[in-house]
Scaffold this motif. Structure first.
Motif, PDB file in Angstrom:
ATOM      1  N   THR A 101       0.723  -1.200  -0.120  1.00  0.00           N
ATOM      2  CA  THR A 101       0.187  -0.115   0.049  1.00  0.00           C
ATOM      3  C   THR A 101       0.765   1.217  -0.034  1.00  0.00           C
ATOM      4  OG1 THR A 101      -1.774  -1.187   1.107  1.00  0.00           O
ATOM      5  CG2 THR A 101      -1.873   1.313   1.151  1.00  0.00           C
ATOM      6  N   THR A 137       1.355   4.912   0.870  1.00  0.00           N
ATOM      7  CA  THR A 137       0.926   5.928   2.033  1.00  0.00           C
ATOM      8  C   THR A 137       1.267   7.561   1.626  1.00  0.00           C
ATOM      9  OG1 THR A 137       2.955   5.827   3.337  1.00  0.00           O
ATOM     10  CG2 THR A 137       1.126   3.963   3.540  1.00  0.00           C
ATOM     11  N   GLY A 164      -3.236   5.544  -0.449  1.00  0.00           N
ATOM     12  CA  GLY A 164      -4.138   4.438  -0.161  1.00  0.00           C
ATOM     13  C   GLY A 164      -4.275   3.440  -1.194  1.00  0.00           C
ATOM     14  N   ASP A 165      -3.733   3.584  -2.109  1.00  0.00           N
ATOM     15  CA  ASP A 165      -3.750   2.350  -3.100  1.00  0.00           C
ATOM     16  C   ASP A 165      -2.690   1.521  -2.940  1.00  0.00           C
ATOM     17  OD1 ASP A 165      -5.747   3.429  -4.978  1.00  0.00           O
ATOM     18  OD2 ASP A 165      -4.439   4.378  -6.342  1.00  0.00           O
ATOM     19  N   THR A 166      -3.139   0.221  -3.112  1.00  0.00           N
ATOM     20  CA  THR A 166      -2.198  -0.920  -3.105  1.00  0.00           C
ATOM     21  C   THR A 166      -1.830  -1.675  -4.296  1.00  0.00           C
ATOM     22  OG1 THR A 166      -3.046  -1.606  -0.908  1.00  0.00           O
ATOM     23  CG2 THR A 166      -1.800  -3.377  -2.067  1.00  0.00           C
ATOM     24  N   LYS A 221      -3.316  -1.876  -9.502  1.00  0.00           N
ATOM     25  CA  LYS A 221      -3.895  -1.656  -8.304  1.00  0.00           C
ATOM     26  C   LYS A 221      -4.758  -2.580  -7.674  1.00  0.00           C
ATOM     27  CE  LYS A 221      -5.721   2.655  -9.497  1.00  0.00           C
ATOM     28  NZ  LYS A 221      -6.039   4.064  -9.259  1.00  0.00           N
ATOM     29  N   GLN A 222      -5.421  -2.401  -6.429  1.00  0.00           N
ATOM     30  CA  GLN A 222      -6.229  -3.386  -5.836  1.00  0.00           C
ATOM     31  C   GLN A 222      -7.483  -3.738  -6.706  1.00  0.00           C
ATOM     32  OE1 GLN A 222      -5.453  -0.227  -4.758  1.00  0.00           O
ATOM     33  NE2 GLN A 222      -7.317   0.887  -4.820  1.00  0.00           N
TER      34      GLN A 222
END
Length: 154
Positions: free
Chosen positions: A25, A27, A101-103, A133-134
């Motif tokens: 993730t 941050t 916030g993206d993983t 991304k997620q």
């Protein structure tokens, strides 16, 4: 005694091999630290009001260079310890934004694998690396050519 964590050898990366890394993730602290470390003080990365008012991208934007660096870190952990000898070249295509916030994770496919003519104890391996991304969205693709340690000379 065997050492765990040693990367892939040339023989472990045949044409067509596919794999995926673990996720990470991104941050806000990562973004701020990277911007400060590199001096990338572009308003897209430093001015949240600009992002709100003038940018099509909403949220704390991560520089593409940061996303690429994180992808390489995920790959080093999984595949290159003690066996990755050189990064020779690549093509890189940014396809979309990553925000705090993206993983992300990396999906790799070996698209070229050949023994070095000059150094038979080395192999040359090119992968197509897709950073996702997620939600599965591809945000970057790149195709590095690396020199890797081989177990044998032929």
């Amino acid at each position: 005694m065997e050492t765990l964590g040693i990367g892939l050898h040339f023989e472990d990366a045949p044409l067509g091999l596919t794999f995926r890394t673990i996720g990470r993730t991104v941050t806000e602290a990562d973004i701020v630290g990277f911007i400060n470390c590199t001096g990338m003080t572009e308003v897209l990365f430093t001015n949240l009001e600009f992002l709100k008012e003038e940018s099509d991208i909403k949220g704390r934007l991560a520089p593409a260079a940061l996303v690429y660096c994180f992808a390489e870190g995920l790959l080093v952990q999984a595949t290159m310890q003690h066996t990755g000898y050189a990064f020779l070249n690549m093509e890189l295509d940014v396809k979309g934004p990553v925000v705090a916030g993206d993983t992300i994770h990396v999906e790799c496919e070996v698209i070229e694998s050949r023994r070095s003519k000059k150094r038979p104890n080395r192999g040359l391996v090119r992968t197509k690396n897709s950073i996702r991304k997620q939600d599965g969205t591809v945000v970057m693709e790149y195709t590095p050519l690396r020199m890797m340690k081989a177990r044998t000379t032929g």
